[in-house]
Design an enzyme around this catalytic site. Structure first.
Site, PDB file in Angstrom:
ATOM      1  N   GLU A 136      56.429  94.192 -68.573  1.00 36.55           N
ATOM      2  CA  GLU A 136      56.283  93.200 -69.640  1.00 36.55           C
ATOM      3  C   GLU A 136      55.896  93.876 -70.949  1.00 36.55           C
ATOM      4  O   GLU A 136      55.161  94.860 -70.960  1.00 36.55           O
ATOM      5  CB  GLU A 136      55.180  92.217 -69.229  1.00 36.55           C
ATOM      6  CG  GLU A 136      54.807  91.185 -70.281  1.00 36.55           C
ATOM      7  CD  GLU A 136      53.572  90.393 -69.888  1.00 36.55           C
ATOM      8  OE1 GLU A 136      53.424  89.270 -70.385  1.00 36.55           O
ATOM      9  OE2 GLU A 136      52.759  90.893 -69.075  1.00 36.55           O
TER      10      GLU A 136
ATOM     11  N   LYS B 159      57.972  83.223 -72.025  1.00 35.61           N
ATOM     12  CA  LYS B 159      56.881  83.120 -71.049  1.00 35.61           C
ATOM     13  C   LYS B 159      56.142  81.788 -71.188  1.00 35.61           C
ATOM     14  O   LYS B 159      55.661  81.437 -72.265  1.00 35.61           O
ATOM     15  CB  LYS B 159      55.914  84.283 -71.257  1.00 35.61           C
ATOM     16  CG  LYS B 159      54.780  84.369 -70.240  1.00 35.61           C
ATOM     17  CD  LYS B 159      53.910  85.577 -70.547  1.00 35.61           C
ATOM     18  CE  LYS B 159      52.780  85.744 -69.544  1.00 35.61           C
ATOM     19  NZ  LYS B 159      51.914  86.901 -69.883  1.00 35.61           N
TER      20      LYS B 159
ATOM     21  N   CYS C 163      54.613  88.075 -65.539  1.00 37.10           N
ATOM     22  CA  CYS C 163      53.193  88.384 -65.348  1.00 37.10           C
ATOM     23  C   CYS C 163      52.356  87.186 -64.851  1.00 37.10           C
ATOM     24  O   CYS C 163      52.389  86.859 -63.681  1.00 37.10           O
ATOM     25  CB  CYS C 163      52.612  88.967 -66.627  1.00 37.10           C
ATOM     26  SG  CYS C 163      51.099  89.955 -66.363  1.00 37.10           S
TER      27      CYS C 163
END
Length: 261
Positions: A40, A110, A147
């Protein structure tokens, strides 16, 4: 299908990181991998200046992605990573991109921002609002997460119910008490409960744990990196997913959507 997972300590200068990614892409293809998963936020990182991700952010048509697309155009491998892209109000978006044949074939902002363990990602980043679409690579159907998304099982389940049999997770998992345990526990759980392969790429370095891994549909770790720069390889098999889902049909047996609210 042979897959590769790359990890390294992301540097402050985007040129260094673009060169490292390009090297990984070429090396992975030479070794016969069809998919490369990277960590990431790999555009730029300054561990002493958290706001640097905003100052260093680039649009998807900026020099960082343009350089990677040029490399991708000459290769057959699919590459997945995330970077920070400028957004309104002095913030950025944490965008996952999938590169194939010199093109961006999927983007995902995200959704779950890391506002935990005294960190506030939302101070710098705007949250995404939409579940990512699936993407096909060979005989596999991929669902992508980033993540902190790993800590929300409903996201992985939604992707699996839509047809994902391979979950992809670029990450920069911070070090801390029991954080390596959390990382392994959660990756194995998301794979097992959805009978999917899961490929998790974790940045290594002074603040992040590394330990990239490939987990099979029964929750078994079949490949794992350490704490240093590494390009990890593994073989994944579509037949194995099919066999596991015949023996353990949790997706077919799930009845929660049929129950009254």
């Amino acid at each position: 299908m042979k897959v590769a997972v790359g990890q390294w300590p992301v540097k402050r200068e985007w040129q260094h990181n673009a060169a490292q990614i390009s090297e990984f892409m070429r090396s992975a293809e030479q070794q016969g991998a069809e998919l490369l998963v990277l960590p990431e936020a790999v555009l730029a990182r300054d561990n002493d200046q958290s706001h640097w991700v905003i100052e260093a952010a680039q649009p998807l048509d900026g020099p960082f992605v343009t350089q990677l697309l040029a490399v991708s155009q000459s290769l057959s491998i699919t590459t997945i990573l995330t970077l920070h892209v400028p957004a309104a109000e002095g913030k950025a978006r944490n965008v996952l991109i999938v590169l194939q044949g010199g093109e961006i074939v999927l983007t995902y902002d995200k959704i779950h921002l890391y506002d935990a363990f005294t960190v506030r990602e939302s101070d710098n980043v705007v949250a995404g609002k939409h579940l990512p679409p699936l993407v096909k690579i060979g005989e596999f159907t991929l669902g992508v997460m980033t993540c902190y998304d790993l800590r929300f099982p409903e996201m992985a389940r939604a992707l699996a119910r839509q047809g994902a049999d391979l979950l992809i997770l670029p990450a920069a998992w911070l070090k801390g008490a029991n954080k390596e345990l959390h990382w392994e526990l959660l990756t194995r759980a998301r794979a097992l409960e959805n009978t999917c392969y899961l490929i998790a790429a974790g940045e290594c370095g002074p603040k992040n744990i590394g330990h990239s891994m490939v987990v099979d549909p029964l929750g078994l770790v079949i490949a794992q990196a350490g704490e240093r720069t590494q390009l990890l390889y593994s073989e994944i098999e579509k037949d194995h997913i099919d066999n596991v889902r015949q023996q353990l049909p949790v997706l077919a047996n799930c009845r929660l959507s049929a129950l009254p609210s």
